[in-house]
Design a protein around this motif. Sequence first.
Motif, PDB file in Angstrom:
ATOM      1  N   PRO A  56     131.442  84.572  57.427  1.00  0.00           N
ATOM      2  CA  PRO A  56     130.649  83.644  56.598  1.00  0.00           C
ATOM      3  C   PRO A  56     129.507  82.973  57.349  1.00  0.00           C
ATOM      4  O   PRO A  56     128.466  82.705  56.769  1.00  0.00           O
ATOM      5  CB  PRO A  56     131.681  82.600  56.151  1.00  0.00           C
ATOM      6  N   SER A  70     130.146  85.189  52.082  1.00  0.00           N
ATOM      7  CA  SER A  70     130.298  83.757  52.364  1.00  0.00           C
ATOM      8  C   SER A  70     131.553  83.191  51.736  1.00  0.00           C
ATOM      9  O   SER A  70     132.052  82.162  52.166  1.00  0.00           O
ATOM     10  CB  SER A  70     129.094  82.969  51.826  1.00  0.00           C
ATOM     11  N   VAL A  71     132.015  83.859  50.689  1.00  0.00           N
ATOM     12  CA  VAL A  71     133.107  83.282  49.895  1.00  0.00           C
ATOM     13  C   VAL A  71     134.458  83.945  50.191  1.00  0.00           C
ATOM     14  O   VAL A  71     135.429  83.262  50.498  1.00  0.00           O
ATOM     15  CB  VAL A  71     132.779  83.395  48.391  1.00  0.00           C
ATOM     16  N   VAL A  98     126.489  85.994  49.074  1.00  0.00           N
ATOM     17  CA  VAL A  98     127.529  85.262  48.342  1.00  0.00           C
ATOM     18  C   VAL A  98     128.904  85.888  48.585  1.00  0.00           C
ATOM     19  O   VAL A  98     129.882  85.192  48.848  1.00  0.00           O
ATOM     20  CB  VAL A  98     127.200  85.224  46.834  1.00  0.00           C
TER      21      VAL A  98
END
Lengths: 277, 186
Positions: free
Chosen positions: A133, A35-36, A32
């Motif tokens: 990501p 990816s963000v 997470v």
Amino acid sequence: MAGGGVTNFLANIDRNSWVHKLDPRTKVAILVFFSVFPLLFTDYRFLFFFFLLILPLWLTANLNFRPMIGPFLGVGFFMLILFVFTALRTPAELTNPAPEAANFTWFIKAGPIVVTSHTFFRGLYIAGRMLVPLTIGLFIIATTDPTTLGKGLRKLKVPTAAVFMVLAGLRFIPIVTEQMLNILDAMTIRGVPNSRFERTKLLILPLFVTSLRRTRTMGSACEAKGYGAQKWNNFYQAFRLNRADKIMLITLLVLTLAIIYVRFGLGLGVATVGWTR
Amino acid sequence: MATAVQTKIIKGFNAVDLVTVAVFAALYRAAWYVWQIFGFLFPFNIVLATFFATLAAVAAAVIVRKVGVFTLYAIAAALINFFFQGEALVASIIYLFLGVFSDAYLYMQIKAGKDPFTSFRDMAIAGGIFAFLWSAVNWGYVFPILFQMEFSIGMLFAVAVSCFVGGVIGGLIGYKLGDRLKGLIY
């Protein structure tokens, strides 16, 4: 090459490293995070920071990179498309009135295609921004047994149906690809013309039928073992966060707070070169 | 009669259904290599992505024949894509909801007393809704805003319409395929 990459993407899960031993919930947190947050930045220095953050993970995970060449090529190809579509412009770019676009130091013109220093570096930022990501998922799947990952997702209260489908799908990707290659070999042996269209047309139905028959066997086996008869909230495998997990989670939390402060508190991280929005 | 209709609408998914949906999501993932081959046509190679996505979704719906298939398919495809290929998390979260409106349409049809899973028209509409949302999300947000790719409005519109049309065609073929597969796998 791509087929080998697909069937062997689980080749690294039995290796031994501190990354392999991390709790799956920690790995989801890593997933997470990477990816963000890289998507919040467009300045190449901050993007390079994320690259430096993730590089030690890749290098210390004791991975054999050869089975992952296929997925890496796929990501690389997509990044190339991002770069090309941003860097290659029309001659109108040379007279673009936008202040950032007008501040180029060199340009190359080849017929209807123009590349300026502005579009070139912007293309690098746009493509490089996606590097982390798009590859973090590969990193996690390469270092985690799918069953363990599924249990970790269940521990995080992800619905059983979603986890079950992901595991079933992951198990079937290499199987479907091998089926496809077997059918293509059978076509060659039986003298089917080499036309790609003809082969694809003849491939579709047998591929679907053989794949679906195997799914029904697998599904029936799950039903026979009582799938869905009761809620699965207890696990034979104990999930405890060890010291490495705690250090990783604390590190991610500190980085998260720092990144939010830098990006939104100080307003840093937006590219100064040629960013128009 | 009302009770029987209500029971049919809220029928749950068993393991066979979930694995069937998952394998269609995996087949869609395997088809990713096809539009990668046509990467030189970008962004129009994404028409193939929408075509295969809708084909697999409608075929899964025809075989499983339960409301919720489109949503489950979208969830499975998004998660498999996220873990295996690599996808931006924000995009994956949006993709999770792509099937909801198609299932809402199927729900309304069942509530009206029809069986949409055997109706070419209803599955074509459900597939069209799915393809529309897929195209709208990708070309309205994911590519131009999330990936920051610069396209003119005209190009965006042309690609979105092409993807939608490709998806509709995929849905029509998906119905035929699913109908044929039903007889071969039982």
